[in-house]
Enzyme design. Structure first.
Site, PDB file in Angstrom:
ATOM      1  N   LYS A 123       0.804  -1.225   0.000  1.00 17.14           N
ATOM      2  CA  LYS A 123       0.000   0.000   0.000  1.00 17.14           C
ATOM      3  C   LYS A 123       0.836   1.274   0.000  1.00 17.14           C
ATOM      4  O   LYS A 123       0.412   2.287  -0.547  1.00 17.14           O
ATOM      5  CB  LYS A 123      -0.941  -0.001   1.198  1.00 17.14           C
ATOM      6  CG  LYS A 123      -1.986  -1.097   1.117  1.00 17.14           C
ATOM      7  CD  LYS A 123      -3.072  -0.928   2.138  1.00 17.14           C
ATOM      8  CE  LYS A 123      -4.139  -1.988   1.989  1.00 17.14           C
ATOM      9  NZ  LYS A 123      -3.663  -3.358   2.261  1.00 17.14           N
ATOM     10  N   LYS A 158      -6.978   2.544   7.120  1.00 16.41           N
ATOM     11  CA  LYS A 158      -6.637   1.116   7.045  1.00 16.41           C
ATOM     12  C   LYS A 158      -5.212   0.876   7.514  1.00 16.41           C
ATOM     13  O   LYS A 158      -4.372   1.777   7.474  1.00 16.41           O
ATOM     14  CB  LYS A 158      -6.853   0.589   5.614  1.00 16.41           C
ATOM     15  CG  LYS A 158      -6.227   1.424   4.512  1.00 16.41           C
ATOM     16  CD  LYS A 158      -6.733   0.992   3.116  1.00 16.41           C
ATOM     17  CE  LYS A 158      -6.206   1.901   2.029  1.00 16.41           C
ATOM     18  NZ  LYS A 158      -6.705   1.585   0.692  1.00 16.41           N
ATOM     19  N   ARG A 208      -9.329  -5.776 -10.241  1.00 13.08           N
ATOM     20  CA  ARG A 208      -8.046  -6.445 -10.041  1.00 13.08           C
ATOM     21  C   ARG A 208      -7.480  -6.761 -11.420  1.00 13.08           C
ATOM     22  O   ARG A 208      -8.127  -7.428 -12.217  1.00 13.08           O
ATOM     23  CB  ARG A 208      -8.270  -7.736  -9.243  1.00 13.08           C
ATOM     24  CG  ARG A 208      -7.225  -8.848  -9.428  1.00 13.08           C
ATOM     25  CD  ARG A 208      -5.823  -8.459  -9.010  1.00 13.08           C
ATOM     26  NE  ARG A 208      -5.727  -7.990  -7.648  1.00 13.08           N
ATOM     27  CZ  ARG A 208      -5.426  -8.762  -6.613  1.00 13.08           C
ATOM     28  NH1 ARG A 208      -5.209 -10.044  -6.789  1.00 13.08           N
ATOM     29  NH2 ARG A 208      -5.326  -8.235  -5.408  1.00 13.08           N
ATOM     30  N   ARG A 222     -14.415  -6.801  -8.528  1.00 14.08           N
ATOM     31  CA  ARG A 222     -14.969  -7.446  -7.332  1.00 14.08           C
ATOM     32  C   ARG A 222     -15.958  -6.472  -6.711  1.00 14.08           C
ATOM     33  O   ARG A 222     -15.619  -5.312  -6.486  1.00 14.08           O
ATOM     34  CB  ARG A 222     -13.849  -7.783  -6.349  1.00 14.08           C
ATOM     35  CG  ARG A 222     -12.941  -8.886  -6.894  1.00 14.08           C
ATOM     36  CD  ARG A 222     -11.635  -8.932  -6.178  1.00 14.08           C
ATOM     37  NE  ARG A 222     -10.948  -7.660  -6.275  1.00 14.08           N
ATOM     38  CZ  ARG A 222      -9.783  -7.404  -5.695  1.00 14.08           C
ATOM     39  NH1 ARG A 222      -9.194  -8.303  -4.974  1.00 14.08           N
ATOM     40  NH2 ARG A 222      -9.219  -6.227  -5.848  1.00 14.08           N
ATOM     41  N   ARG A 230     -16.688  -3.033   1.629  1.00 17.24           N
ATOM     42  CA  ARG A 230     -15.412  -3.561   1.127  1.00 17.24           C
ATOM     43  C   ARG A 230     -15.650  -4.552  -0.010  1.00 17.24           C
ATOM     44  O   ARG A 230     -16.514  -5.413   0.097  1.00 17.24           O
ATOM     45  CB  ARG A 230     -14.654  -4.247   2.267  1.00 17.24           C
ATOM     46  CG  ARG A 230     -14.346  -3.290   3.415  1.00 17.24           C
ATOM     47  CD  ARG A 230     -14.021  -4.054   4.661  1.00 17.24           C
ATOM     48  NE  ARG A 230     -15.061  -5.007   5.020  1.00 17.24           N
ATOM     49  CZ  ARG A 230     -14.917  -6.007   5.872  1.00 17.24           C
ATOM     50  NH1 ARG A 230     -13.758  -6.197   6.454  1.00 17.24           N
ATOM     51  NH2 ARG A 230     -15.917  -6.816   6.148  1.00 17.24           N
ATOM     52  N   ASP A 270      -4.742  -3.263  -7.825  1.00 15.68           N
ATOM     53  CA  ASP A 270      -6.146  -2.979  -7.536  1.00 15.68           C
ATOM     54  C   ASP A 270      -6.431  -1.536  -7.901  1.00 15.68           C
ATOM     55  O   ASP A 270      -5.707  -0.625  -7.485  1.00 15.68           O
ATOM     56  CB  ASP A 270      -6.440  -3.206  -6.046  1.00 15.68           C
ATOM     57  CG  ASP A 270      -6.371  -4.682  -5.676  1.00 15.68           C
ATOM     58  OD1 ASP A 270      -6.388  -5.528  -6.595  1.00 15.68           O
ATOM     59  OD2 ASP A 270      -6.301  -4.974  -4.473  1.00 15.68           O
ATOM     60  N   GLU A 278      -3.642  -0.455  -4.651  1.00 15.81           N
ATOM     61  CA  GLU A 278      -2.687  -1.410  -4.088  1.00 15.81           C
ATOM     62  C   GLU A 278      -1.883  -2.079  -5.196  1.00 15.81           C
ATOM     63  O   GLU A 278      -2.415  -2.308  -6.285  1.00 15.81           O
ATOM     64  CB  GLU A 278      -3.462  -2.568  -3.441  1.00 15.81           C
ATOM     65  CG  GLU A 278      -3.596  -2.504  -1.962  1.00 15.81           C
ATOM     66  CD  GLU A 278      -4.132  -3.838  -1.463  1.00 15.81           C
ATOM     67  OE1 GLU A 278      -3.365  -4.506  -0.759  1.00 15.81           O
ATOM     68  OE2 GLU A 278      -5.274  -4.215  -1.778  1.00 15.81           O
ATOM     69  N   ASN A 280      -0.199  -5.601  -5.310  1.00 19.99           N
ATOM     70  CA  ASN A 280      -0.022  -6.848  -4.544  1.00 19.99           C
ATOM     71  C   ASN A 280       1.111  -7.659  -5.136  1.00 19.99           C
ATOM     72  O   ASN A 280       1.027  -8.107  -6.276  1.00 19.99           O
ATOM     73  CB  ASN A 280      -1.307  -7.675  -4.596  1.00 19.99           C
ATOM     74  CG  ASN A 280      -2.450  -6.982  -3.882  1.00 19.99           C
ATOM     75  OD1 ASN A 280      -2.547  -7.040  -2.665  1.00 19.99           O
ATOM     76  ND2 ASN A 280      -3.285  -6.291  -4.635  1.00 19.99           N
TER      77      ASN A 280
HETATM   78  N1  LIG Z   1      -9.572   4.919  -1.152  1.00 20.00           N
HETATM   79  C1  LIG Z   1     -10.614   4.074  -1.107  1.00 20.00           C
HETATM   80  N2  LIG Z   1     -11.850   4.485  -1.525  1.00 20.00           N
HETATM   81  C2  LIG Z   1     -12.917   3.652  -1.483  1.00 20.00           C
HETATM   82  N3  LIG Z   1     -12.875   2.399  -1.024  1.00 20.00           N
HETATM   83  C3  LIG Z   1     -11.687   1.921  -0.577  1.00 20.00           C
HETATM   84  C4  LIG Z   1     -10.495   2.731  -0.608  1.00 20.00           C
HETATM   85  N4  LIG Z   1      -9.481   1.994  -0.106  1.00 20.00           N
HETATM   86  C5  LIG Z   1     -10.009   0.786   0.212  1.00 20.00           C
HETATM   87  N5  LIG Z   1     -11.324   0.732  -0.071  1.00 20.00           N
HETATM   88  C6  LIG Z   1     -12.244  -0.415   0.105  1.00 20.00           C
HETATM   89  O1  LIG Z   1     -11.707  -1.297   1.070  1.00 20.00           O
HETATM   90  C7  LIG Z   1     -11.350  -2.540   0.463  1.00 20.00           C
HETATM   91  C8  LIG Z   1     -10.007  -3.036   1.007  1.00 20.00           C
HETATM   92  O2  LIG Z   1      -9.004  -2.044   0.854  1.00 20.00           O
HETATM   93  P1  LIG Z   1      -7.545  -2.336   0.306  1.00 20.00           P
HETATM   94  O3  LIG Z   1      -6.789  -1.067   0.375  1.00 20.00           O
HETATM   95  O4  LIG Z   1      -7.647  -2.992  -1.014  1.00 20.00           O
HETATM   96  O5  LIG Z   1      -6.964  -3.324   1.406  1.00 20.00           O
HETATM   97  P2  LIG Z   1      -6.848  -4.924   1.472  1.00 20.00           P
HETATM   98  O6  LIG Z   1      -5.383  -5.171   1.383  1.00 20.00           O
HETATM   99  O7  LIG Z   1      -7.411  -5.296   2.794  1.00 20.00           O
HETATM  100  O8  LIG Z   1      -7.583  -5.474   0.289  1.00 20.00           O
HETATM  101  C9  LIG Z   1     -11.297  -2.249  -1.025  1.00 20.00           C
HETATM  102  O9  LIG Z   1     -11.599  -3.425  -1.745  1.00 20.00           O
HETATM  103  C10 LIG Z   1     -12.353  -1.185  -1.194  1.00 20.00           C
HETATM  104  O10 LIG Z   1     -13.632  -1.767  -1.284  1.00 20.00           O
HETATM  105 MG   LIG Z   2      -7.341  -4.951  -1.718  1.00 20.86          MG
END
Ligand SMILES: Nc1ncnc2c1ncn2[C@@H]1O[C@H](COP(=O)(O)OP(=O)(O)O)[C@@H](O)[C@H]1O
Ligand SMILES: [Mg+2]
Length: 316
Positions: A123, A158, A208, A222, A230, A270, A278, A280
């Site tokens: 991240k 997060k 993704r 997704r 989420r 992502d 992200e 990954n």
């Molecule tokens: N900046 C953002 N704006 C809107 N939704 C977000 C954002 N960051 C994360 N999310 C929501 O949270 C979920 C998980 O966040 P993410 O950063 O991908 O962490 P993880 O590693 O847990 O997947 C994402 O799939 C999305 O639905």
């Molecule tokens: Mg993610």
């Protein structure tokens, strides 16, 4: 040829979803030997790695995805490629595996290169590309975090090393839970966390895109389950078909040179709306979901690529 897979215990493999499983299966189909390497299975003797592995035969048999053929001790000369497929968190134990694998001869391709995996925090690393990432703060300072929240109507908070949507909070400005969320995520302001502008297109899903050697291999969206914000599959999200847009290609072209430089051959990015969320690099998934949606076998392209890496590395 002998392929080693460093990964979480075999019991955790879900045959119908696991990307490592489908890579192992394709390797086996091509007549290669497949070895499971558990965490703790690497020994360094005078700087030379020794791998304590279990030879397995992957099979599409419900409740028995692997036949175990017994333990083996492999030396470097016995190994043709190594896949690192351990799931996050990228903690001290993970870091240790990458240090040990740094000692493997460059003759042997490692997907992904361990030093690259250390460089790219999933991240934080992306934040350097400000034009393609939402406004983001990484901090454990209460004053800085509160300032960022004041400046945006809605944000997500997060952990820096989370996965599967764990502990991803959505906060509106003025939310009375703000302090509690920050205190608990930062462990009373002692651990860095990520605050990021909330991207409204997240309602429609996360995209993704899997990249093989910096080029798109496949993409899916997704979409979150009812009652959750989420979009993670782990959090009940559903995979649906999608397309790669010109904005996605722009994001990929910015990332590609760096991914190649760091030996990050197989990566999942992502994207939400127009923004990269992200990168990954640890154990990207979704190959089987893409296979089902598009009636393809993406693992074939991945193993073709690994064969090419092996060939190229021998020419040097
Ligand atoms: N900046 C953002 N704006 C809107 N939704 C977000 C954002 N960051 C994360 N999310 C929501 O949270 C979920 C998980 O966040 P993410 O950063 O991908 O962490 P993880 O590693 O847990 O997947 C994402 O799939 C999305 O639905
Ligand atoms: Mg993610």
């Amino acid at each position: 040829m002998n392929f080693i897979f460093l990964m979480d215990p075999l019991e955790s493999v879900m045959m119908e979803h696991d990307t490592s499983f489908i890579f192992m299966l394709e390797s086996h189909r091509r007549g290669y030997k497949v070895f499971f390497l558990p965490e703790g299975g690497i020994t360094l003797l005078n700087g030379q790695p020794i791998f304590l592995v279990t030879e397995v035969i992957p099979q599409q048999v419900k409740d028995k995805p692997f036949l175990l053929k017994g333990q083996k001790r492999l030396e470097e000369k016995d190994v043709d490629a190594i896949f690192i497929r351990t799931d996050p968190p990228f903690d001290h134990r993970y870091l240790m595996q990458t240090w040990l694998l740094d000692r493997v001869s460059p003759r042997i391709p490692i997907i992904n290169r361990p030093s690259g995996m250390r460089t790219v925090n999933e991240k934080i690393w992306a934040t350097q590309f400000a034009s393609i990432v939402p406004p983001t703060m990484v901090s454990c300072s209460r004053a800085e975090l509160l300032k960022f929240i004041q400046e945006h109507d809605e944000i997500v908070a997060k952990p820096t090393d989370g996965f599967g949507g764990q502990s991803v909070f959505r906060i509106h400005r003025g939310d009375l839970n703000t302090n509690v969320i920050l205190e608990s995520l930062t462990h009373l302001y002692t651990r860095d966390i990520i605050l990021q502008k909330f991207i409204p297109q997240a309602e429609k899903g996360d995209k993704r895109i899997l990249l093989l050697n910096g080029e798109p291999l496949g993409a899916i969206s997704r979409v979150h389950a009812p009652g959750d914000h989420r979009n993670n599959i782990f959090a009940g999200g559903k995979a649906v078909a999608t397309e790669i847009t010109s904005r996605d290609r722009e994001i990929i072209s910015i990332l590609k040179p760096k991914l190649l430089e760091f030996g990050l051959y197989f990566v999942g990015i992502d994207i939400i709306g127009d923004y990269l969320i992200e990168v990954n690099v640890t154990s990207p998934t979704c190959v089987q979901e893409m296979n089902h949606l598009y009636r393809v076998q993406l693992e074939k392209q991945v193993i073709n690529f690994v064969e090419k890496l092996i060939k190229d590395s021998r020419r040097i």
